[in-house]
Design a protein around this motif. Structure first.
Motif, PDB file in Angstrom:
ATOM      1  N   LEU A 127     -55.947  -2.910  36.534  1.00 17.08           N
ATOM      2  CA  LEU A 127     -56.388  -2.755  37.912  1.00 17.08           C
ATOM      3  C   LEU A 127     -56.948  -1.360  38.117  1.00 17.08           C
ATOM      4  CD1 LEU A 127     -54.184  -0.908  39.734  1.00 17.08           C
ATOM      5  CD2 LEU A 127     -52.824  -2.969  39.431  1.00 17.08           C
ATOM      6  N   GLU A 128     -57.752  -1.245  39.141  1.00  9.37           N
ATOM      7  CA  GLU A 128     -58.312   0.034  39.578  1.00  9.37           C
ATOM      8  C   GLU A 128     -57.949   0.166  41.039  1.00  9.37           C
ATOM      9  OE1 GLU A 128     -61.079   2.463  41.857  1.00  9.37           O
ATOM     10  OE2 GLU A 128     -61.055   0.270  41.910  1.00  9.37           O
ATOM     11  N   THR A 129     -57.389   1.291  41.405  1.00  5.51           N
ATOM     12  CA  THR A 129     -57.064   1.583  42.788  1.00  5.51           C
ATOM     13  C   THR A 129     -57.430   3.036  43.041  1.00  5.51           C
ATOM     14  OG1 THR A 129     -55.386   1.328  44.524  1.00  5.51           O
ATOM     15  CG2 THR A 129     -54.637   2.196  42.393  1.00  5.51           C
ATOM     16  N   GLY A 130     -57.092   3.550  44.204  1.00  8.30           N
ATOM     17  CA  GLY A 130     -57.460   4.923  44.518  1.00  8.30           C
ATOM     18  C   GLY A 130     -56.266   5.825  44.732  1.00  8.30           C
ATOM     19  N   PRO A 131     -56.460   7.119  44.514  1.00 10.46           N
ATOM     20  CA  PRO A 131     -55.371   8.080  44.685  1.00 10.46           C
ATOM     21  C   PRO A 131     -54.942   8.259  46.141  1.00 10.46           C
ATOM     22  CG  PRO A 131     -57.432   9.223  44.238  1.00 10.46           C
ATOM     23  CD  PRO A 131     -57.697   7.754  44.064  1.00 10.46           C
ATOM     24  N   ALA A 132     -55.762   7.835  47.101  1.00  9.91           N
ATOM     25  CA  ALA A 132     -55.422   7.978  48.517  1.00  9.91           C
ATOM     26  C   ALA A 132     -54.633   6.774  49.044  1.00  9.91           C
ATOM     27  CB  ALA A 132     -56.695   8.170  49.342  1.00  9.91           C
ATOM     28  N   GLN A 133     -54.092   5.963  48.142  1.00  8.07           N
ATOM     29  CA  GLN A 133     -53.306   4.786  48.520  1.00  8.07           C
ATOM     30  C   GLN A 133     -51.911   4.892  47.878  1.00  8.07           C
ATOM     31  OE1 GLN A 133     -57.032   2.503  47.328  1.00  8.07           O
ATOM     32  NE2 GLN A 133     -55.875   0.992  48.500  1.00  8.07           N
ATOM     33  N   PRO A 134     -51.090   5.817  48.362  1.00  2.00           N
ATOM     34  CA  PRO A 134     -49.789   6.050  47.722  1.00  2.00           C
ATOM     35  C   PRO A 134     -48.861   4.837  47.745  1.00  2.00           C
ATOM     36  CG  PRO A 134     -49.927   7.222  49.818  1.00  2.00           C
ATOM     37  CD  PRO A 134     -51.297   6.683  49.524  1.00  2.00           C
ATOM     38  N   GLU A 135     -48.937   4.023  48.779  1.00  2.03           N
ATOM     39  CA  GLU A 135     -48.076   2.844  48.833  1.00  2.03           C
ATOM     40  C   GLU A 135     -48.445   1.862  47.730  1.00  2.03           C
ATOM     41  OE1 GLU A 135     -49.845   3.986  51.443  1.00  2.03           O
ATOM     42  OE2 GLU A 135     -48.342   4.630  52.913  1.00  2.03           O
ATOM     43  N   ALA A 136     -49.732   1.645  47.519  1.00  5.81           N
ATOM     44  CA  ALA A 136     -50.186   0.747  46.449  1.00  5.81           C
ATOM     45  C   ALA A 136     -49.783   1.300  45.088  1.00  5.81           C
ATOM     46  CB  ALA A 136     -51.695   0.546  46.528  1.00  5.81           C
ATOM     47  N   LEU A 137     -50.007   2.586  44.878  1.00  6.81           N
ATOM     48  CA  LEU A 137     -49.639   3.199  43.598  1.00  6.81           C
ATOM     49  C   LEU A 137     -48.138   3.054  43.340  1.00  6.81           C
ATOM     50  CD1 LEU A 137     -51.836   6.402  43.798  1.00  6.81           C
ATOM     51  CD2 LEU A 137     -52.086   4.538  42.138  1.00  6.81           C
ATOM     52  N   ARG A 166     -43.637   0.505  40.437  1.00  4.66           N
ATOM     53  CA  ARG A 166     -42.371  -0.237  40.492  1.00  4.66           C
ATOM     54  C   ARG A 166     -42.473  -1.564  39.748  1.00  4.66           C
ATOM     55  NH1 ARG A 166     -42.503   1.223  45.940  1.00  4.66           N
ATOM     56  NH2 ARG A 166     -43.009  -0.909  46.563  1.00  4.66           N
ATOM     57  N   MET A 167     -43.666  -2.140  39.741  1.00  8.70           N
ATOM     58  CA  MET A 167     -43.872  -3.425  39.068  1.00  8.70           C
ATOM     59  C   MET A 167     -44.134  -3.270  37.573  1.00  8.70           C
ATOM     60  SD  MET A 167     -45.959  -5.684  41.875  1.00  8.70           S
ATOM     61  CE  MET A 167     -45.771  -7.184  40.883  1.00  8.70           C
ATOM     62  N   GLY A 168     -44.128  -2.049  37.067  1.00  7.54           N
ATOM     63  CA  GLY A 168     -44.267  -1.850  35.629  1.00  7.54           C
ATOM     64  C   GLY A 168     -45.647  -1.460  35.145  1.00  7.54           C
ATOM     65  N   TYR A 169     -46.556  -1.168  36.047  1.00  9.05           N
ATOM     66  CA  TYR A 169     -47.895  -0.737  35.638  1.00  9.05           C
ATOM     67  C   TYR A 169     -47.866   0.735  35.243  1.00  9.05           C
ATOM     68  CZ  TYR A 169     -49.933  -5.081  37.265  1.00  9.05           C
ATOM     69  OH  TYR A 169     -50.250  -6.404  37.403  1.00  9.05           O
ATOM     70  N   GLY A 170     -48.582   1.043  34.188  1.00  4.79           N
ATOM     71  CA  GLY A 170     -48.739   2.425  33.750  1.00  4.79           C
ATOM     72  C   GLY A 170     -50.190   2.828  33.836  1.00  4.79           C
ATOM     73  N   THR A 171     -50.432   4.116  33.971  1.00  7.69           N
ATOM     74  CA  THR A 171     -51.815   4.584  34.063  1.00  7.69           C
ATOM     75  C   THR A 171     -52.492   4.481  32.697  1.00  7.69           C
ATOM     76  OG1 THR A 171     -51.108   6.864  33.756  1.00  7.69           O
ATOM     77  CG2 THR A 171     -51.376   6.109  36.025  1.00  7.69           C
ATOM     78  N   CYS A 172     -53.793   4.320  32.755  1.00 11.56           N
ATOM     79  CA  CYS A 172     -54.621   4.224  31.554  1.00 11.56           C
ATOM     80  C   CYS A 172     -55.990   4.802  31.898  1.00 11.56           C
ATOM     81  CB  CYS A 172     -54.735   2.773  31.084  1.00 11.56           C
ATOM     82  SG  CYS A 172     -55.550   1.643  32.251  1.00 11.56           S
ATOM     83  N   GLY A 173     -56.877   4.785  30.961  1.00 12.48           N
ATOM     84  CA  GLY A 173     -58.235   5.263  31.199  1.00 12.48           C
ATOM     85  C   GLY A 173     -59.104   4.165  31.790  1.00 12.48           C
ATOM     86  N   PRO A 174     -60.343   4.512  32.124  1.00  7.39           N
ATOM     87  CA  PRO A 174     -61.272   3.508  32.655  1.00  7.39           C
ATOM     88  C   PRO A 174     -61.425   2.337  31.683  1.00  7.39           C
ATOM     89  CG  PRO A 174     -62.192   5.707  32.869  1.00  7.39           C
ATOM     90  CD  PRO A 174     -60.967   5.832  32.026  1.00  7.39           C
ATOM     91  N   PHE A 202     -56.613   4.100  37.175  1.00  9.74           N
ATOM     92  CA  PHE A 202     -56.640   2.890  36.366  1.00  9.74           C
ATOM     93  C   PHE A 202     -55.236   2.623  35.841  1.00  9.74           C
ATOM     94  CE2 PHE A 202     -60.791   4.921  36.143  1.00  9.74           C
ATOM     95  CZ  PHE A 202     -61.599   3.895  36.591  1.00  9.74           C
ATOM     96  N   MET A 203     -54.819   1.357  35.900  1.00 14.10           N
ATOM     97  CA  MET A 203     -53.463   0.997  35.508  1.00 14.10           C
ATOM     98  C   MET A 203     -53.473  -0.304  34.715  1.00 14.10           C
ATOM     99  SD  MET A 203     -51.441   1.986  39.039  1.00 14.10           S
ATOM    100  CE  MET A 203     -49.904   2.522  38.273  1.00 14.10           C
ATOM    101  N   THR A 204     -52.433  -0.478  33.896  1.00 14.34           N
ATOM    102  CA  THR A 204     -52.316  -1.691  33.085  1.00 14.34           C
ATOM    103  C   THR A 204     -50.856  -2.075  32.911  1.00 14.34           C
ATOM    104  OG1 THR A 204     -53.006  -2.730  31.005  1.00 14.34           O
ATOM    105  CG2 THR A 204     -52.275  -0.435  30.880  1.00 14.34           C
ATOM    106  N   LYS A 205     -50.666  -3.363  32.603  1.00 13.21           N
ATOM    107  CA  LYS A 205     -49.333  -3.905  32.350  1.00 13.21           C
ATOM    108  C   LYS A 205     -49.476  -5.034  31.332  1.00 13.21           C
ATOM    109  CE  LYS A 205     -45.600  -6.186  34.952  1.00 13.21           C
ATOM    110  NZ  LYS A 205     -45.211  -6.616  36.305  1.00 13.21           N
ATOM    111  N   PRO A 206     -48.686  -4.997  30.248  1.00 16.80           N
ATOM    112  CA  PRO A 206     -48.771  -6.083  29.269  1.00 16.80           C
ATOM    113  C   PRO A 206     -48.151  -7.371  29.795  1.00 16.80           C
ATOM    114  CG  PRO A 206     -47.207  -4.390  28.538  1.00 16.80           C
ATOM    115  CD  PRO A 206     -47.809  -3.924  29.836  1.00 16.80           C
ATOM    116  N   ALA A 207     -48.668  -8.497  29.343  1.00 16.54           N
ATOM    117  CA  ALA A 207     -48.206  -9.809  29.812  1.00 16.54           C
ATOM    118  C   ALA A 207     -46.731 -10.040  29.535  1.00 16.54           C
ATOM    119  CB  ALA A 207     -49.044 -10.912  29.170  1.00 16.54           C
TER     120      ALA A 207
END
Length: 143
Positions: A95-105, A110-118, A130-135
């Motif tokens: 997923l891609e989100t923005g830094p101005a959305q702290p609640e989403a981040l 909390r759901m297990g997503y970690g940051t990654c590159g584009p 940019f964030m990712t989570k393995p299946a």
């Protein structure tokens, strides 16, 4: 309309060239799963989508109306989208989100997503996170 409210919110936070939203026509593509959370009377409270790609599913358009926040709707939408993506063979969710959305981040972390590159066609944008989570970290019994 939920997507219109989301667009207005995003354009209030970020420059137009840093908003990577899917348009309505794209949401109708067969490789897109779109979910809507509704109240008991059927009024829409939130939405989200996942685009099924060969290598991963990409979460898009997650939004919950302000008056419905704090009830776990975004989490339930995300869990449903994740389950649908895994059931269609996705090995990871991006997923891609923005830094101005702290609640989403915070939710994504909390759901297990970690940051990654584009990924995909995204540029390296200072207005993107940019964030990712393995299946194998997802509950595929949801939805």
């Amino acid at each position: 309309m939920l997507t219109g409210e989301l667009d207005a919110y995003l354009y209030s936070l970020y420059p137009a060239d840093s908003v990577y939203a899917l348009d309505i026509a794209s949401l109708l593509h067969p490789d897109v799963l779109f979910a809507v959370a509704r109240d008991a009377a059927g009024a829409p409270l939130g939405c989200g989508a996942v685009v099924i790609k060969p290598a991963y599913g990409e979460i898009k358009r997650v939004y919950v109306r302000p008056q419905a926040r704090g009830q776990g709707l975004a989490r339930r939408l995300m869990e449903s989208l994740e389950a649908g993506a895994v059931q269609r063979g996705c090995c990871a969710i991006m997923l891609e989100t923005g830094p101005a959305q702290p609640e989403a981040l915070a939710l994504y972390k909390r759901m297990g997503y970690g940051t990654c590159g584009p990924f995909g066609d995204y540029p390296d944008d200072p207005h993107s996170v940019f964030m990712t989570k393995p299946a194998d970290q997802m509950d595929t019994q949801v939805g």
